[in-house]
Scaffold this motif. Sequence first.
Motif, mmCIF file in Angstrom:
data_model
loop_
_atom_site.group_PDB
_atom_site.id
_atom_site.type_symbol
_atom_site.label_atom_id
_atom_site.label_comp_id
_atom_site.label_asym_id
_atom_site.label_seq_id
_atom_site.Cartn_x
_atom_site.Cartn_y
_atom_site.Cartn_z
ATOM 1 N N SER A 33 25.985 0.313 -100.598
ATOM 2 C CA SER A 33 27.173 -0.032 -101.373
ATOM 3 C C SER A 33 28.456 0.546 -100.783
ATOM 4 N N LYS A 34 28.339 1.558 -99.926
ATOM 5 C CA LYS A 34 29.522 2.160 -99.313
ATOM 6 C C LYS A 34 29.856 1.550 -97.949
ATOM 7 N N SER A 35 29.049 0.612 -97.501
ATOM 8 C CA SER A 35 29.309 -0.039 -96.212
ATOM 9 C C SER A 35 30.551 -0.900 -96.296
ATOM 10 N N GLN A 36 31.130 -1.209 -95.135
ATOM 11 C CA GLN A 36 32.315 -2.064 -95.050
ATOM 12 C C GLN A 36 32.066 -3.148 -94.001
ATOM 13 N N LEU A 37 32.536 -4.356 -94.303
ATOM 14 C CA LEU A 37 32.415 -5.475 -93.372
ATOM 15 C C LEU A 37 33.811 -5.957 -93.002
ATOM 16 N N LYS A 38 34.118 -5.951 -91.702
ATOM 17 C CA LYS A 38 35.393 -6.448 -91.192
ATOM 18 C C LYS A 38 35.111 -7.710 -90.379
ATOM 19 N N ILE A 39 35.672 -8.836 -90.795
ATOM 20 C CA ILE A 39 35.539 -10.096 -90.076
ATOM 21 C C ILE A 39 36.882 -10.370 -89.407
ATOM 22 N N ILE A 40 36.892 -10.437 -88.084
ATOM 23 C CA ILE A 40 38.140 -10.554 -87.341
ATOM 24 C C ILE A 40 38.225 -11.942 -86.720
ATOM 25 N N LEU A 41 39.264 -12.694 -87.092
ATOM 26 C CA LEU A 41 39.466 -14.035 -86.563
ATOM 27 C C LEU A 41 40.378 -13.961 -85.342
ATOM 28 N N THR A 42 39.932 -14.528 -84.243
ATOM 29 C CA THR A 42 40.721 -14.484 -83.013
ATOM 30 C C THR A 42 41.543 -15.754 -82.812
ATOM 31 N N ASP A 43 41.397 -16.730 -83.707
ATOM 32 C CA ASP A 43 42.194 -17.961 -83.614
ATOM 33 C C ASP A 43 43.669 -17.663 -83.895
ATOM 34 N N THR A 44 44.541 -18.496 -83.368
ATOM 35 C CA THR A 44 45.959 -18.432 -83.679
ATOM 36 C C THR A 44 46.261 -19.464 -84.760
ATOM 37 N N PHE A 45 46.715 -19.004 -85.911
ATOM 38 C CA PHE A 45 47.013 -19.901 -87.030
ATOM 39 C C PHE A 45 48.510 -20.179 -87.083
ATOM 40 N N ARG A 46 48.857 -21.445 -87.262
ATOM 41 C CA ARG A 46 50.257 -21.848 -87.388
ATOM 42 C C ARG A 46 50.584 -22.269 -88.819
ATOM 43 N N GLN A 47 49.588 -22.714 -89.559
ATOM 44 C CA GLN A 47 49.813 -23.249 -90.889
ATOM 45 C C GLN A 47 48.967 -22.510 -91.920
#
Length: 288
Positions: A33-47
Amino acid sequence: MKVGILLHELGNLETGSLVNLFSQLLGDLELDSKSQLKIILTDTFRQSYNLDTALGRLYSSSRDYLLSKDLYRISIDVLIQQFSINDLQLDWLFVPEETYGSKFTHKNLRVFQQPNSSSCNNTLTNSSSDFEKYKVSALGGTFDHIHDGHKILLSMAAFVTSSRLIVGVTDQDLLVNKKYKEFLETVDQRCNNVKKFLTLFKPTLRVDIVLIKDVCGPTGTVPEIEALVVSRETVQGGKLVNKTRVEKGLSELNISIVNVLGGKEEDGWKEKLSSTELRKRDMEMGQN
């Protein structure tokens, strides 16, 4: 345990495929329950439309997997890569082998094959960019037990804002009628959690947190605000703000609508874990 997953060219990858991907990557880890999940998006978003869709799918699918393991308390942060991965101090890092496998030397690195999908930016490519469209924007909320829906709203506000984001946080005195109010976080906890997430999501952004003591909060009085970010459920509140501003001789705000708070695409991203549900679970745990 802090786990990071890099994803690129998310495109139209369906929620079910994403759930399977998270199961494949996280299934062998001893999460708690103390774990953390980081999801990192490498796409470049314009909208913002495209980012909104991506955030909804990722929070929904990762949360679905964690709920299947009864890990509803794990914190999930979906981020746009604007920092060094090393700053996250991850215990595990998962990267797609096609593009990113050779660029990292993390001690606990796993390379995986990401399912194929078209680029997320193919949608609405003829539309103008609204990235950092407004110099000063605002949003408001209670932000109790900050959850996936709150983070989507905060992320979208940060995306469309270039300089200063004003966040109204509901004062404790206005929350006396909330269900399970005895399990509400303090106003300091709620403000600190908002600040912490926004610093992680967009460290260059100035964030001003103001306590809301009336219906409109700072949006009813601060003249330099250009836009108000709301969820689709609270559009009427935005209309009330603009009515109040006009009555005070202030300019109307542009209303930026976020598609709504986690959940499944087919139910309009209806939130999976609300603050009320989290307080209820706190109560039930206290009774056991």
